[in-house]
Design a protein around this motif. Sequence first.
Motif, PDB file in Angstrom:
ATOM      1  N   THR A   3       0.500  -1.000  -0.058  1.00  0.00           N
ATOM      2  CA  THR A   3      -0.029   0.234  -0.370  1.00  0.00           C
ATOM      3  C   THR A   3       0.716   1.325   0.124  1.00  0.00           C
ATOM      4  N   GLN A 111      -3.616   1.540   7.953  1.00  0.00           N
ATOM      5  CA  GLN A 111      -4.604   3.151   7.841  1.00  0.00           C
ATOM      6  C   GLN A 111      -4.831   2.998   6.214  1.00  0.00           C
ATOM      7  N   ASP A 112      -3.653   1.802   5.517  1.00  0.00           N
ATOM      8  CA  ASP A 112      -4.053   1.956   4.822  1.00  0.00           C
ATOM      9  C   ASP A 112      -5.077   0.801   3.940  1.00  0.00           C
ATOM     10  N   GLU A 115      -8.716   1.506   5.084  1.00  0.00           N
ATOM     11  CA  GLU A 115      -9.387   1.969   4.157  1.00  0.00           C
ATOM     12  C   GLU A 115      -9.661   1.329   3.159  1.00  0.00           C
ATOM     13  N   GLN A 116      -8.851   0.792   2.405  1.00  0.00           N
ATOM     14  CA  GLN A 116      -9.239  -0.443   1.944  1.00  0.00           C
ATOM     15  C   GLN A 116     -10.145  -0.878   2.031  1.00  0.00           C
ATOM     16  N   GLY A 118     -12.625  -0.596   3.894  1.00  0.00           N
ATOM     17  CA  GLY A 118     -14.074   0.312   3.398  1.00  0.00           C
ATOM     18  C   GLY A 118     -14.558   0.871   1.948  1.00  0.00           C
ATOM     19  N   LYS A 119     -13.022   0.631   1.195  1.00  0.00           N
ATOM     20  CA  LYS A 119     -13.343   0.741  -0.513  1.00  0.00           C
ATOM     21  C   LYS A 119     -13.620  -0.184  -0.946  1.00  0.00           C
TER      22      LYS A 119
END
Length: 205
Positions: A3, A111-112, A115-116, A118-119
């Motif tokens: 990431t 964090q990445d 976020e991934q 969640g996406k």
Amino acid sequence: KLTPRSEISVTRFDEAGTTVASSSFNISEVDRVSYINELNIGLTTANYQELFTLIDFDKIWEPATVKQAYQEFSARDNGFSVAAHPIPPVPNVYDATYQPEYFSIISASEQDIFEQVGKSDEDVDDEIDSTVIFAVLVGAAGFGFSMILLLIMASLLTMPLQKMNQVAQDIVDSFGGSSLEAKQIQPVKDDRLLARYCIPKTEVS
């Protein structure tokens, strides 16, 4: 990199965890030896010591057990999750002379990852919504087509009955509507002819 904020490092197989290379800094700009715990990418001194002493290669070891131990190793610190793999890889057959020379340290940014995830959830939700809408539209179209087909079939099936009913109604309506013309009986002017019709026939006559 896994990431944008993840890091990959290579350390020597030594007790201090000497860093040979890392994506977290330019080693050519560093004028001293760096250690993996100083990089703040998920591996503390205690965690590295756990990794370094995970297998005692001075004793007889099972290749499958060693591979599984390194695969299951993990550490977390400073927003990173860490995995490590020995270099060169553990052989498939026991080798008394084998010992890792380096560790490949992979520091994944949590964090990445979040976020991934969640996406991915949003993408899945969008895909589910699209699928549901498509299914509803297809179902509605199929229902409408079925109703039209039923109406057509019903019309075709009842058409002969309607025709028969119309014919029967026409017959009923026309019955007695037009009478046969009465036959006019012409009077008989000749009395002898009348008597001939009125007198019963005998053997004599």
